[in-house]
Enzyme design. Sequence first.
Site, PDB file in Angstrom:
ATOM      1  N   SER A 262      48.633 102.040  25.701  1.00  0.00           N
ATOM      2  CA  SER A 262      49.305 103.175  26.983  1.00  0.00           C
ATOM      3  C   SER A 262      48.240 104.346  26.490  1.00  0.00           C
ATOM      4  O   SER A 262      47.044 104.786  25.709  1.00  0.00           O
ATOM      5  CB  SER A 262      50.232 103.967  25.951  1.00  0.00           C
ATOM      6  OG  SER A 262      50.469 105.682  25.896  1.00  0.00           O
ATOM      7  N   SER A 263      47.538 104.586  27.022  1.00  0.00           N
ATOM      8  CA  SER A 263      46.705 105.314  27.777  1.00  0.00           C
ATOM      9  C   SER A 263      46.841 106.715  27.352  1.00  0.00           C
ATOM     10  O   SER A 263      45.759 107.834  26.848  1.00  0.00           O
ATOM     11  CB  SER A 263      46.564 106.591  29.359  1.00  0.00           C
ATOM     12  OG  SER A 263      47.540 106.704  29.906  1.00  0.00           O
ATOM     13  N   GLY A 310      40.517 107.277  21.550  1.00  0.00           N
ATOM     14  CA  GLY A 310      39.829 107.117  22.858  1.00  0.00           C
ATOM     15  C   GLY A 310      40.732 107.300  24.040  1.00  0.00           C
ATOM     16  O   GLY A 310      41.398 106.583  24.308  1.00  0.00           O
ATOM     17  N   GLY A 312      39.565 108.945  27.899  1.00  0.00           N
ATOM     18  CA  GLY A 312      38.296 109.095  28.604  1.00  0.00           C
ATOM     19  C   GLY A 312      36.659 109.240  28.715  1.00  0.00           C
ATOM     20  O   GLY A 312      35.662 110.439  29.212  1.00  0.00           O
ATOM     21  N   SER A 315      33.318 105.155  30.229  1.00  0.00           N
ATOM     22  CA  SER A 315      32.497 104.760  32.491  1.00  0.00           C
ATOM     23  C   SER A 315      33.788 104.048  32.646  1.00  0.00           C
ATOM     24  O   SER A 315      34.047 104.517  33.663  1.00  0.00           O
ATOM     25  CB  SER A 315      31.140 104.348  32.707  1.00  0.00           C
ATOM     26  OG  SER A 315      31.421 102.767  31.838  1.00  0.00           O
ATOM     27  N   CYS A 317      36.865 103.998  32.093  1.00  0.00           N
ATOM     28  CA  CYS A 317      38.361 104.982  31.246  1.00  0.00           C
ATOM     29  C   CYS A 317      38.942 105.556  33.110  1.00  0.00           C
ATOM     30  O   CYS A 317      38.200 106.157  33.243  1.00  0.00           O
ATOM     31  CB  CYS A 317      38.033 105.411  30.541  1.00  0.00           C
ATOM     32  SG  CYS A 317      39.550 106.620  30.013  1.00  0.00           S
TER      33      CYS A 317
END
Length: 375
Positions: A262-263, A310, A312, A315, A317
């Site tokens: 998941s982001s 992690g 954001g 490059s 993301c």
Amino acid sequence: MAYIYNDVSRTFSEYLLIPNLTTEKCTPDNIDLSTPMVKFKKDENCSLKLNIPIVSAIMQSVSNDTLAIALARCGGLSFIYGSQSIEKQADMVKKVKKYKSGFVVSDSNLTIDSTLKDVIDLKSKTGHSTIAITDDGTSSGKLLGLVTTRDYRISRDPLDKKVKDFMTPFSKLVVGKLGISLSEANDIIWGHKLNCLPIVDDEQRLHYLVFRKDYDDHKQNPYELLDSNKRLRVGAGINTRDYKERVPALVEAGVDALCIDSSDGFSVWQKYTLDYIKSNYDIKVGAGNVVDREGFLYLAEAGADFVKIGIGGGSICITREQKGIGRGQATAVIEVAKARMNILKKPVYIFLYALTAVLFTIIILFWHWQWVLIS
């Protein structure tokens, strides 16, 4: 509620390592890159340890079965992406687990009444040139013979030629008896100059195939990441929606570790997913992504065997653009590293990794994505 941090959010590109003295002991044979992958108790051995500290991102453009095989052969671990059907993801896991093994269950089988066309079609489907011929066409039937590329010539043999007319019959095969060790099987292979040794029981039923190439491959790849059955290890990404259907299929396929992908992993849904897996399966599972102390502690206390950090900083993301969240990777790791030191006052391990898709799927760098291993 939103918080404003006064400290600077830093990325790894802002840091450089200061070199120390290189002594005569700094030689490759004195270097050990093995790394604990999951949490473990003090004075116990880690149940999942990497031979090189590299894993791959759970991304469709990166972690398929091809990369999983290549990375495991080098000593790392790949997590098959979950943004596909359950059946396709499980099939990728099976391909990795079947790629190399000491004792292989044959998945290329035909009967004596099959034709050369059947042989060619099966070889095209599985990629395997050795086909077991059994009485019922299954991997556990009575072994009647073997077919390899040395048994036929496509340019001269008709496609409707029966397998029984060109196979190597059982009477001419060298076989091993069920119960022999892998070392004994390899000795037979080398002693008789074989490429494949069928393993059968007293009733001539096929159980396994042992291949010469597996022995050679292992010698060329001494750091291979293998399970207790000499199969390559592989992980898989899951989500917080269909995990009750996806996890059973992946476990049955032989997956070695799972990771909730998941982001933004600081979520009660990840806790629910962890609760379900821990209650029903004996398998290592990680969670994430997080970027601060609170997110890490939440997932660690929820039972995660490792936590991924992690959001954001890379490059490629897009989370920071789509959701407006993120943090400098170095700052996130530093804060989480401080937090993990206080978990139950036990030692913990931190493992950083990165993957760049620009240089194709096998180029992995220690930069943008990180894994924190807790103990």
